[in-house]
Design an enzyme around this catalytic site. Structure first.
Site, PDB file in Angstrom:
ATOM      1  N   LYS A  62       0.878  -1.366   0.021  1.00 32.15           N
ATOM      2  CA  LYS A  62       0.036   0.120  -0.104  1.00 32.15           C
ATOM      3  C   LYS A  62       0.699   1.214   0.104  1.00 32.15           C
ATOM      4  O   LYS A  62       0.557   2.155  -0.600  1.00 32.15           O
ATOM      5  CB  LYS A  62      -1.013  -0.138   1.186  1.00 32.15           C
ATOM      6  CG  LYS A  62      -1.936   1.002   1.370  1.00 32.15           C
ATOM      7  CD  LYS A  62      -3.285   0.842   2.010  1.00 32.15           C
ATOM      8  CE  LYS A  62      -3.155   0.818   3.729  1.00 32.15           C
ATOM      9  NZ  LYS A  62      -3.127   2.063   4.138  1.00 32.15           N
TER      10      LYS A  62
ATOM     11  N   GLY B  11      -4.967   8.227   5.479  1.00 37.37           N
ATOM     12  CA  GLY B  11      -4.190   9.512   6.166  1.00 37.37           C
ATOM     13  C   GLY B  11      -2.929   9.524   5.200  1.00 37.37           C
ATOM     14  O   GLY B  11      -2.351  10.635   5.178  1.00 37.37           O
TER      15      GLY B  11
ATOM     16  N   ARG C  20      -8.145  12.557  12.699  1.00 41.64           N
ATOM     17  CA  ARG C  20      -6.632  12.212  12.821  1.00 41.64           C
ATOM     18  C   ARG C  20      -5.979  13.319  13.004  1.00 41.64           C
ATOM     19  O   ARG C  20      -6.266  14.579  12.380  1.00 41.64           O
ATOM     20  CB  ARG C  20      -6.152  11.003  11.706  1.00 41.64           C
ATOM     21  CG  ARG C  20      -7.239   9.965  12.097  1.00 41.64           C
ATOM     22  CD  ARG C  20      -6.756   8.908  10.858  1.00 41.64           C
ATOM     23  NE  ARG C  20      -5.257   8.375  11.038  1.00 41.64           N
ATOM     24  CZ  ARG C  20      -4.809   7.605  10.219  1.00 41.64           C
ATOM     25  NH1 ARG C  20      -5.466   7.000   9.246  1.00 41.64           N
ATOM     26  NH2 ARG C  20      -3.234   7.122  10.545  1.00 41.64           N
TER      27      ARG C  20
ATOM     28  N   ASP D 203       2.008  -0.974  11.719  1.00 40.17           N
ATOM     29  CA  ASP D 203       0.820  -1.493  11.400  1.00 40.17           C
ATOM     30  C   ASP D 203       0.398  -2.829  11.663  1.00 40.17           C
ATOM     31  O   ASP D 203      -0.795  -3.420  11.421  1.00 40.17           O
ATOM     32  CB  ASP D 203       0.703  -1.025   9.826  1.00 40.17           C
ATOM     33  CG  ASP D 203       0.409   0.327   9.488  1.00 40.17           C
ATOM     34  OD1 ASP D 203      -0.003   0.889  10.339  1.00 40.17           O
ATOM     35  OD2 ASP D 203       0.700   0.718   8.261  1.00 40.17           O
TER      36      ASP D 203
ATOM     37  N   ARG E 233      -6.213   1.835  18.222  1.00 39.06           N
ATOM     38  CA  ARG E 233      -5.761   0.289  18.048  1.00 39.06           C
ATOM     39  C   ARG E 233      -5.440  -0.421  19.283  1.00 39.06           C
ATOM     40  O   ARG E 233      -5.482  -1.861  19.528  1.00 39.06           O
ATOM     41  CB  ARG E 233      -4.736  -0.018  17.197  1.00 39.06           C
ATOM     42  CG  ARG E 233      -5.274   0.255  15.860  1.00 39.06           C
ATOM     43  CD  ARG E 233      -4.267   0.100  14.662  1.00 39.06           C
ATOM     44  NE  ARG E 233      -5.030   0.289  13.349  1.00 39.06           N
ATOM     45  CZ  ARG E 233      -4.185   0.306  12.125  1.00 39.06           C
ATOM     46  NH1 ARG E 233      -2.969   0.421  12.079  1.00 39.06           N
ATOM     47  NH2 ARG E 233      -4.887   0.690  11.168  1.00 39.06           N
TER      48      ARG E 233
END
EC number: 2.5.1.19
Length: 433
Positions: A22, A95, A123, A315, A346
């Protein structure tokens, strides 16, 4: 609302590939768009986040063909060829799109505005607006959050910016602005962050210097069209690396995975926990290292995860926490406050979900404690976060009863084929509305 049910399975076996990286896919569009000439990109991730970046450049007059079978053809307009978009640029849930585009748009001659979905609008953006303002840009936010309004036509000056914390998005934002600024832009990092932008600059033949832990760029260069193969995303492979590691009898091969050293924290952490991961057939796709990963089941043990691993696995922590839930003993993590500022909190989401499934987990301001054991069946809410949703889908494979995961539509942002790929390895994941 899209939901998953993930049922317990025997063992996982098979060979898969995962979608293109990504981070690299975003950057391939950005640099291809401002290059001179045409770029052909293979392995492009056609998830919603990267499509948001692609559409942003189409709205600025860049002709882009595809994606068609993961191929994108970009007809670059050069550094100074972008046109003012007719509408506000919608970054949706991305983001990366917002922060990188802000750096590029701050240097243009036209005004622009960036917005996003409910999650993105929460964010933090002062981390980019403040250094851009130091460079002379006119960038405003809503109390430090999106939408971002950018007034064009400002003369930018290079600065020496010392990064307060590791962030590839902030670094990349400033490098993009630095490509248009008077004088040198120098960025010093105190901790390693992803270096895909620096590698991509070299791929597109733009001069960038790395010296004594600092990255230096100026406006005396041009990007040139190129051909590029994008490796599989290790952040997507992570779900199956963990799944094979915690499911008895499993034997899984994942081909063509990017193993950029700024991204391999998950391999280091799981290996320290006792995982059986072999890195095979190492090679390169342009500037990016690639390998095949062979993973077999191994009983894991809890560890204290070093804070130095945080930027190298930022991540992947949600699914690492699933591995910790299956390990013998306690796993702790500190120095990861950034996890509370992602698509969801998270740390909070994983603590709540693990507790719902009978695993003892405690959250700290900057981390987590997990007591390993066994995962029970139950229902969890992903909070609309793609990585939380996929992590608990992995947990379902080793749970004592099915795990239901609510609010999974955003899996399409990074891994549209997740369920299909998982079920190729004999997962039993079903989607329902």
């Amino acid at each position: 609302m899209l939901n998953f049910i993930s049922k317990p399975v025997g063992c996982l076996k098979g060979e898969i590939t995962v979608p293109g990286d990504k981070s690299i896919s975003h950057r391939s569009i950005i640099f291809g768009a401002i290059a001179i000439g045409t770029s052909v990109i293979d392995g492009f991730l056609d998830g919603e986040d990267c499509i948001a970046t692609l559409k942003a450049f189409q709205s600025m007059g860049v002709r882009i063909e595809g994606p068609d079978k993961q191929r994108v053809i970009i007809h670059g307009v050069g550094k100074y060829g972008l046109k003012q978009p007719q509408n506000i640029i919608d970054c949706v849930n991305s983001g990366t799109s917002m922060r990188l585009l802000a750096g590029l748009l701050a240097a243009q001659q036209f005004d622009s505005q960036l917005t996003g979905d409910e999650s993105l609008l929460k964010r933090p953006m002062l981390r980019i607006s403040r250094p851009l303002s130091q460079m002379g840009a006119d960038v405003t936010t809503q109390d430090g959050k999106p939408p971002i309004v950018i007034k064009g036509g400002k003369k930018l000056n290079g600065i020496h910016y010392v990064m307060p914390e590791a962030s590839a998005q902030v670094k990349s934002c400033l490098l993009l602005a630095g490509m248009y600024a008077e004088g040198q832009t120098k960025i010093t990092e105190n901790a390693v962050s992803r270096d895909h932008t620096e590698r991509m600059l070299r791929t597109f033949s733009y001069p960038v210097q790395i010296q004594d832990g600092a990255i230096v760029i100026d406006r005396n260069g041009e990007c040139h069209g190129t051909r590029l193969n994008i490796p599989g995303d290790i952040s997507s492979a992570a779900f199956f690396i963990v799944a094979a590691s915690i499911t008895p009898g499993s034997d899984v091969l994942i081909r063509n995975v990017g193993i950029n050293p700024t991204r391999t924290g998950i391999i280091h952490i799981l290996t320290e926990m006792g995982a059986d991961i072999r890195v095979l057939n190492q090679r390169a796709y342009g500037e990016e290292p690639v390998a095949d990963l062979h993973i077999r089941y191994s009983q894991l043990k809890g560890i204290d995860i070093p804070a130095s691993m945080v930027p190298l696995a930022i991540d992947e922590f949600p699914v690492i926490f699933i591995a910790a839930a299956c390990a013998q003993g306690k796993t702790t993590l500190h120095g990861a406050k950034e996890l509370r500022l992602k698509e969801s909190d998270r740390i909070g989401a994983m603590v709540d979900g693990l507790n719902q499934l009978g695993v003892h987990a405690e959250g700290f301001d900057d981390g987590i404690l997990i007591e390993g054991g066994s995962i029970q069946g139950g229902e969890v809410n992903s909070r609309g976060d793609h990585r939380i949703a996929m992590s608990f889908a992995i947990a379902g494979a080793v749970a004592s009863a099915p795990v239901t995961i609510k609010n999974c539509a955003n899996v399409a942002t990074s891994f549209p084929s997740f369920v299909t790929t998982a079920n190729m390895l004999h997962f039993q994941i079903e989607e329902y509305s």
